[in-house]
Write an enzyme that holds these catalytic residues in place. Structure first.
Site, PDB file in Angstrom:
ATOM      1  N   ARG A 149      -1.350  -0.022  13.925  1.00 46.18           N
ATOM      2  CA  ARG A 149      -2.797  -0.041  14.133  1.00 46.18           C
ATOM      3  C   ARG A 149      -3.180  -1.376  14.768  1.00 46.18           C
ATOM      4  NH1 ARG A 149      -2.092   3.510   9.976  1.00 46.18           N
ATOM      5  NH2 ARG A 149      -1.685   1.980   8.349  1.00 46.18           N
ATOM      6  N   ASP A 172      -4.414  -5.852   8.061  1.00 46.37           N
ATOM      7  CA  ASP A 172      -5.669  -5.595   8.763  1.00 46.37           C
ATOM      8  C   ASP A 172      -6.821  -5.758   7.773  1.00 46.37           C
ATOM      9  OD1 ASP A 172      -5.507  -3.316   7.162  1.00 46.37           O
ATOM     10  OD2 ASP A 172      -4.960  -1.982   8.799  1.00 46.37           O
ATOM     11  N   ASP A 178      -1.349  -3.947   3.959  1.00 47.52           N
ATOM     12  CA  ASP A 178      -1.289  -3.896   5.424  1.00 47.52           C
ATOM     13  C   ASP A 178      -2.035  -5.067   6.070  1.00 47.52           C
ATOM     14  OD1 ASP A 178       0.218  -1.649   5.270  1.00 47.52           O
ATOM     15  OD2 ASP A 178      -1.338  -0.258   5.903  1.00 47.52           O
ATOM     16  N   HIS A 236      -2.868  -8.343  15.762  1.00 49.78           N
ATOM     17  CA  HIS A 236      -1.438  -8.040  15.696  1.00 49.78           C
ATOM     18  C   HIS A 236      -0.857  -7.885  17.084  1.00 49.78           C
ATOM     19  CE1 HIS A 236      -2.668  -7.188  11.658  1.00 49.78           C
ATOM     20  NE2 HIS A 236      -3.444  -6.219  12.086  1.00 49.78           N
ATOM     21  N   GLU A 292       0.829  -1.214   0.000  1.00 46.26           N
ATOM     22  CA  GLU A 292       0.000   0.000   0.000  1.00 46.26           C
ATOM     23  C   GLU A 292       0.861   1.261   0.000  1.00 46.26           C
ATOM     24  OE1 GLU A 292      -3.307   0.319   2.811  1.00 46.26           O
ATOM     25  OE2 GLU A 292      -3.095  -1.833   3.127  1.00 46.26           O
ATOM     26  N   TYR A 340       3.796  -2.896  13.451  1.00 47.30           N
ATOM     27  CA  TYR A 340       2.575  -2.312  12.889  1.00 47.30           C
ATOM     28  C   TYR A 340       1.869  -1.448  13.927  1.00 47.30           C
ATOM     29  CZ  TYR A 340      -1.569  -2.017   9.928  1.00 47.30           C
ATOM     30  OH  TYR A 340      -2.604  -1.571   9.134  1.00 47.30           O
ATOM     31  N   GLU A 400      -8.746  -3.601   6.261  1.00 45.34           N
ATOM     32  CA  GLU A 400      -8.681  -2.724   5.104  1.00 45.34           C
ATOM     33  C   GLU A 400      -7.605  -3.197   4.128  1.00 45.34           C
ATOM     34  OE1 GLU A 400      -9.211   2.033   4.282  1.00 45.34           O
ATOM     35  OE2 GLU A 400      -8.514   1.342   6.237  1.00 45.34           O
TER      36      GLU A 400
END
Length: 753
Positions: free
Chosen positions: A299, A82, A80, A343, A7, A297, A84
């Protein structure tokens, strides 16, 4: 050649370094497909099927991606880790015609050589449950936003928006403000007696009760009575309790606690924290190494730490601090109920890379945040701090006093991370002090009274950090949405800063009240939190995403219809004036728009004449047009100089009969464009935006990205904090300064010549 799709543009170089020869990294810069902005794009009658299209400013990116994939032997999707990111991988796979069950998805929690290699060794199919959870969120947010926003525009004013998480967060701010407004302070007194031992050592004991019942004086008269009762009374020690107490280290950071500590300890805003954390995760330039990622990471809502990281921390602590600072068993921390736990906690990738060793290569905010993350994680794996504690109960004339003291016995984790809660500073002191040696039955000498009048305080306004904490505790949103949600409230002018605190604007209050009136379930905090749990259920594979949307949408259209038909409104009614429209002869009306009050012709839309009003309500007449020496090439009239969206231009005075315009440099003004640097937040192009009141620069990725600048960016980054520099002018000529208001960097642009 194998193609690896990521991304963020910022981590391209870092990932490429660890992949080495035989791999090519391609960065999408975020989403490549999404619901189009100009329509609902959700087929309600067809099981809420979304209609995705390639994002306008990503069409060229998609073409380059397809070309790169066509020449690659294998495509791997490393977006990423997650929901999204999983959805972006799914969209990319769809565009590249990659089968859904193909093992092309790889993910890493940190950008390190070992993590990247481990990901390459363990490719998997795209997780459709994760994708469906993200699809449900996107469709749900689209339905709420596109269906409810028009109600706000009809009832309050144009160009307003609602959002499933955004509006509930706004309610938190408005409700807190109403609590503050309704608060009635109550008087109370801190009552202490200063006492002395036989050895002449003094200390202060706090009044806590009367005849075994709790007591807090509430008036000066009550204080006087207590003094009268105590005058001449004997103070005697009735109980002494000695113990060894301990303080356990804090858990390593999750997204919300990192944001809170960054504000409370470092004074960093959400925007500064997010930007610094992103760069630390993606990689920073280190001499001789290129781009190196420093943290995992960013988030996450999990306090979990990998066994390898705990083992490395234990070895580091023993080597650098001694065996006593490393617990015999690793420290584990409970993750909050309802957390995704996808995570690890936020931690440094390597403890060997100490903050001081990289300080010279980081800007101020990056260093401060890395130092905070590093020390928090290190402390989380250390032993407890211990204290010698003593609590003493004293009586006098049936009144109960208490005093406590604590002295450090072993510093433990506080050696690297101070266990100081800023909120404790606002709490009343309970008399804790360094005490002399006291024994039960000992009589103490009275020295004086120490009394202080106080009043209860209203709840504090939210700061960015405490609002994020409230969102987390209420279960509203998820780590990736906290910062964008708060940022959007500011962008919509629903809230504003009052020092460090957040206050709702009058518009924000009206929006919240209107939404509660018509959509109480959507504005209910528990309802929103329950919806997050249902989205988690989709991710876990226990629910169909369409069923979750269907539960929400049942009866939703009826609520919209009732709201639209209801005559209740908060719109300011138009005021008729005696001013006559010089264009059509109609009466001019005072109307209220997004930028305040203005005059408009009552014959709108046939006549579109408007006039600006100043703060006192007086008409602001436009400056008369300046004639040029240029003749109109179409009708021969002398053209006049005007200022428009793209700067000054020549216009025919016979408009609208003649619509000829020419920019002052000979180009059509509509074709004139500026070359601007990419958005530092998401990598998308910046653009110049001109409104009726102002001109500014913003990200083309809006509303997903709300980055804006007040002045034209130079394309350079601030050498002190890494933010973009912007052009300014003053009495001494042109200069550039840092776009971050908290940074004082400034440079005379004559230095560049």
């Amino acid at each position: 050649m194998k193609l690896v799709v990521i991304e963020g543009i910022g981590k391209l170089e870092t990932v490429q370094k660890y992949l080495g020869a035989g791999y090519k990294v391609f960065a999408t810069g975020g989403h490549v497909r999404d619901l189009p902005k100009n329509r609902l794009a959700v087929n309600i009658k067809n099981n809420y099927a979304p209609s995705y299209t390639v994002v306008d400013d990503k069409k060229e990116t998609v073409e380059r991606l397809r070309a790169a994939a066509k020449s690659a032997e294998t495509v791997l999707l490393a977006t990423d880790p997650d929901r999204e990111g999983e959805a972006i991988s799914w969209h990319v796979a769809t565009l590249l015609d990659i089968p859904e069950d193909a093992p092309v998805r790889i993910e890493f929690n940190e950008i390190s050589k070992n993590a990247v290699q481990k990901a390459l060794d363990n490719p998997r199919a795209i997780d459709k449950d994760l994708v469906d959870a993200q699809q449900a969120r996107r469709v749900l947010d689209r339905l709420v936003g596109y269906k409810i926003s028009p109600v706000l525009c009809k009832k309050i004013q144009n160009k307003l928006s609602a959002g499933r998480v955004q509006s509930v967060t706004l309610r938190l701010v408005v409700d807190r403000e109403r609590e503050i407004e309704a608060f009635v302070p109550e008087e109370y007194w801190n009552f202490r007696s200063v006492l002395q031992t036989g050895g002449s050592e003094r200390f202060s004991a706090a009044l806590v009760g009367f005849k075994g019942e709790k007591l807090k004086p509430s008036s000066g008269e009550q204080v006087d009575k207590i003094k009268s009762d105590l005058n001449g009374a004997e103070y005697r020690v009735v109980h002494v309790k000695k113990s060894v107490t301990s303080s356990h280290p804090y858990a390593p950071f999750i997204t919300s606690t990192m944001q809170q500590d960054a504000l409370n300890k470092l004074g960093m805003s959400l925007k500064q924290t997010s930007s610094a954390a992103q760069s630390l995760y993606e990689g920073v330039d280190l001499p001789g190494e290129g781009k190196v990622a420093l943290i995992t990471y960013i988030r996450t809502d999990s306090t979990r730490v990998s066994p390898e990281a705990m083992a490395a921390a234990s070895a580091f602590i023993k080597e650098n601090f001694g065996e006593a600072y490393a617990p015999k068993k690793y420290n584990f921390y409970a993750t909050k109920k309802g957390a995704q736990d996808a995570h690890e906690a936020i931690r440094p990738i390597s403890l060997d890379r100490k903050p001081e060793s990289v300080k010279a290569h980081l800007n101020k905010y990056q260093y401060q945040l890395y130092n905070l993350i590093y020390n928090r994680f290190l402390a989380s794996q250390m032993t407890d701090a211990t204290y010698n504690s003593v609590a003493v109960d004293i009586t006098a004339a049936d009144y109960d006093f208490r005093v406590s003291g604590r002295t450090p016995l072993f510093d433990g984790y506080t050696r690297v991370y101070a266990a100081v809660d800023k909120q404790d500073k606002d709490k009343d002191d309970d008399g804790a002090t360094k005490l002399p040696e006291l024994s039960e039955g000992e009589t103490l000498k009275f020295v004086k009274y120490d009394c202080e009048q106080k009043f209860t305080k209203p709840p504090a306004r939210y700061t960015e950090a405490s609002l994020v904490k409230a969102m987390e505790e209420a279960g509203i949103g998820r780590p990736a949405t906290y910062s964008p949600t708060v940022t959007l409230l500011f962008a919509r002018k629903y809230v504003e800063k009052s020092g460090r605190a957040i206050a709702p604007t009058e518009l924000g209050k009206n929006v919240s009240d209107m939404l509660i009136r018509y959509f109480p379930d959507v504005m209910d905090v528990k309802f929103t939190a329950d919806m997050e749990d249902k989205l988690d259920g989709i991710e876990d594979g226990g629910k169909r995403w369409q069923d979750v949307i269907d539960e929400f949408y049942d009866g939703f259209e009826d609520k919209i219809e009732r709201a639209v038909k209801d005559d209740y409104t908060l719109k300011t009614p138009d005021e008729e004036t005696d001013i006559v429209c010089e264009k059509c002869g109609g009466k001019m009306m005072i109307r209220t728009g997004r930028y305040g009050r203005f005059l408009a012709c009552a014959n709108y839309p046939k006549c579109r004449n408007t006039k600006n009003l100043d703060a006192e309500g007086n008409v602001v007449e436009p400056e008369p047009p300046v004639e040029s020496d240029v003749k109109c090439s179409k009708c021969g009239a002398t053209m006049v100089v005007k200022n428009g969206r793209f700067g000054p231009f020549l216009a025919c005075p016979n408009y609208p009969k003649c619509k000829n315009i020419v920019s002052l440099d000979g180009e059509k003004s509509e074709d004139k464009q500026e070359k601007l640097p990419p958005c530092p937040k998401c990598g998308k192009p910046l653009k110049k935006i001109t409104t009726r009141r102002s001109t500014f620069y913003g990200c083309t990725g809006y509303p997903e990205c709300n980055f804006t600048l007040s002045s034209r960016p130079t394309g350079e980054k601030c050498p002190e904090c890494g933010a973009l520099l912007i052009e300014k002018s003053g009495k001494n000529g042109a200069y550039c300064r840092c776009s971050d208001k908290n940074c004082k960097y400034k440079r005379d642009m004559s230095d560049d010549k």
